[in-house]
Scaffold this active site. Structure first.
Site, PDB file in Angstrom:
ATOM      1  N   LYS A  12       0.872  -1.184   0.000  1.00  0.00           N
ATOM      2  CA  LYS A  12       0.000   0.000   0.000  1.00  0.00           C
ATOM      3  C   LYS A  12       0.901   1.223   0.000  1.00  0.00           C
ATOM      4  CE  LYS A  12      -4.471   1.519   1.803  1.00  0.00           C
ATOM      5  NZ  LYS A  12      -5.122   1.677   0.506  1.00  0.00           N
ATOM      6  N   GLU A  35      -7.947  -5.693  -9.948  1.00  0.00           N
ATOM      7  CA  GLU A  35      -8.802  -4.975  -8.982  1.00  0.00           C
ATOM      8  C   GLU A  35      -9.269  -3.695  -9.678  1.00  0.00           C
ATOM      9  OE1 GLU A  35      -6.457  -3.780  -5.567  1.00  0.00           O
ATOM     10  OE2 GLU A  35      -4.738  -3.292  -6.801  1.00  0.00           O
ATOM     11  N   LEU A  55      -4.059  -5.204  -4.123  1.00  0.00           N
ATOM     12  CA  LEU A  55      -3.941  -4.864  -2.703  1.00  0.00           C
ATOM     13  C   LEU A  55      -4.857  -5.815  -1.938  1.00  0.00           C
ATOM     14  CD1 LEU A  55      -2.721  -2.798  -0.670  1.00  0.00           C
ATOM     15  CD2 LEU A  55      -5.016  -1.840  -0.609  1.00  0.00           C
TER      16      LEU A  55
HETATM   17  N1  PDD Z   1      -8.049   2.332  -1.108  1.00  0.00           N
HETATM   18  N2  PDD Z   1      -7.230  -1.802  -3.943  1.00  0.00           N
HETATM   19  C1  PDD Z   1      -6.666  -0.590  -3.988  1.00  0.00           C
HETATM   20  C2  PDD Z   1      -5.739  -0.275  -5.097  1.00  0.00           C
HETATM   21  C3  PDD Z   1      -6.957   0.376  -2.981  1.00  0.00           C
HETATM   22  O1  PDD Z   1      -6.377   1.588  -3.020  1.00  0.00           O
HETATM   23  C4  PDD Z   1      -7.873   0.039  -1.950  1.00  0.00           C
HETATM   24  C5  PDD Z   1      -8.231   0.994  -0.860  1.00  0.00           C
HETATM   25  C6  PDD Z   1      -8.442  -1.246  -1.956  1.00  0.00           C
HETATM   26  C7  PDD Z   1      -9.383  -1.686  -0.863  1.00  0.00           C
HETATM   27  O2  PDD Z   1      -8.682  -1.888   0.347  1.00  0.00           O
HETATM   28  P1  PDD Z   1      -9.398  -1.737   1.752  1.00  0.00           P
HETATM   29  O3  PDD Z   1     -10.551  -2.633   1.720  1.00  0.00           O
HETATM   30  O4  PDD Z   1      -8.359  -2.184   2.712  1.00  0.00           O
HETATM   31  O5  PDD Z   1      -9.806  -0.311   1.910  1.00  0.00           O
HETATM   32  C8  PDD Z   1      -8.093  -2.137  -2.953  1.00  0.00           C
HETATM   33  C9  PDD Z   1      -8.149   3.290  -0.036  1.00  0.00           C
HETATM   34  C10 PDD Z   1      -9.490   3.333   0.611  1.00  0.00           C
HETATM   35  C11 PDD Z   1      -7.626   4.631  -0.506  1.00  0.00           C
HETATM   36  O6  PDD Z   1      -6.567   4.612  -1.147  1.00  0.00           O
HETATM   37  O7  PDD Z   1      -8.235   5.675  -0.224  1.00  0.00           O
END
Ligand code: PDD
Length: 289
Positions: free
Chosen positions: A148, A180, A204
């Site tokens: 991340k 994704e 991710l």
């Molecule tokens: N984004 N895939 C990507 C590329 C992401 O940036 C995110 C989350 C997810 C979902 O992950 P999670 O369920 O842990 O939020 C999948 C966050 C919310 C953001 O960048 O604002």
């Protein structure tokens, strides 16, 4: 205007009193990692899991974590004393600020820690009831999408493709397979089975993805974690997005064409209800605690 309180390197400060060195490697190289944690009326959802993922991201980029998970939890609680209601807590840790720009990672740098909290808007009733539009693109990002990372240019450019046509997300395919979306995970439902791409370096590993899987298992939905082809996504009965701020959302048009019947499907409705029940349980256990 009063400035929101944020956390910077161990101190709580008004946002406009925080300044970061132009040599910070987060600014120069995007050399950092981050998390976004949803908070429902003061109760963080799966904060520990978010901080465990932060640790995994740091391990992947050889960045020493300045805090234990318990310390992060405490810092989050301190920040949340200044932010009421539904919030999205943002945590960013960069490699720190050396005295010159150089690609090679310097030894002994103090990481930069920044946390802020912003009101979180969960999806509108309209989006839940009618679903959202998405478009598709080739996944042109790097091969470490499981990190991340704050180096989000690939994700930003991918998101803009959908923003430019007024759509909610850009769903990505790499070599003919679903990965994704630009900031969400994606599920494809066919004949009553929920298919999800595997947890590998090309996506991710969403905390919400994990929660959706858990709720699907608890709710006796049929699950299949495997590589999902682009053709399968295009002919799916239902497509879902998941993320900490989107929760779970139905995709009802893909590249302008209806998905299934063009309305959120029965399995989405079931998953959405399971998700809302889970949130309600979280609220009850926080009140009880
Ligand atoms: N984004 N895939 C990507 C590329 C992401 O940036 C995110 C989350 C997810 C979902 O992950 P999670 O369920 O842990 O939020 C999948 C966050 C919310 C953001 O960048 O604002």
């Amino acid at each position: 205007m009063t400035q929101p309180i944020a956390h910077f390197n161990g101190k709580l400060l008004p946002l406009d009193q925080i300044s970061i060195s132009p040599l910070d490697r987060g600014f120069i190289f995007g050399d950092g990692v981050y998390e976004v944690i949803p908070v429902y009326n003061g109760a963080p959802l799966r904060a520990r899991e978010h901080f465990e993922r932060l640790q995994r991201s740091m391990d992947e980029i050889a960045l020493t974590n300045p805090h234990t998970v318990d310390e992060w939890m405490k810092l989050t609680a301190e920040l949340l004393r200044h932010h009421k209601g539904d919030q999205a807590v943002y945590i960013q840790v960069t490699r720190g600020a050396p005295d010159k720009r150089e690609h090679v990672i310097p030894k002994g740098l103090q990481p930069t820690v920044f946390m802020m909290s912003n009101p979180m808007t969960t999806p509108s009733r309209e989006a839940i009831e009618n679903g959202v539009a998405c478009v598709t693109s080739r996944d042109f990002r790097w091969e470490k999408c499981h990190v991340k990372s704050t180096s989000l240019l690939g994700n930003v450019l991918a998101r803009q493709i959908s923003a430019d046509v007024g759509a909610t997300e850009t769903i990505l395919f790499r070599d003919g397979f679903l990965t994704e979306a630009s900031s969400s995970n994606v599920f494809a439902v066919k004949n009553g089975v929920v298919a999800a791409p595997p947890r590998d370096n090309l996506i991710l590993m969403g905390i919400t993805y994990d929660l959706v899987m858990q709720l699907a298992r608890d709710g006796a939905l049929k699950l299949d974690v495997r590589k999902v082809t682009e053709a399968e996504v295009r002919s799916a009965d239902e497509i879902w997005l998941s993320s900490s701020t989107k929760e779970v959302l139905a995709v009802t048009t893909l590249d302008g064409k209806p998905v299934g019947g063009g309305k959120p499907g029965p399995l989405f409705k079931r998953m959405h209800a399971l998700y809302q029940e889970h949130k309600a349980r979280l609220a009850r256990s926080t009140v009880a605690a």
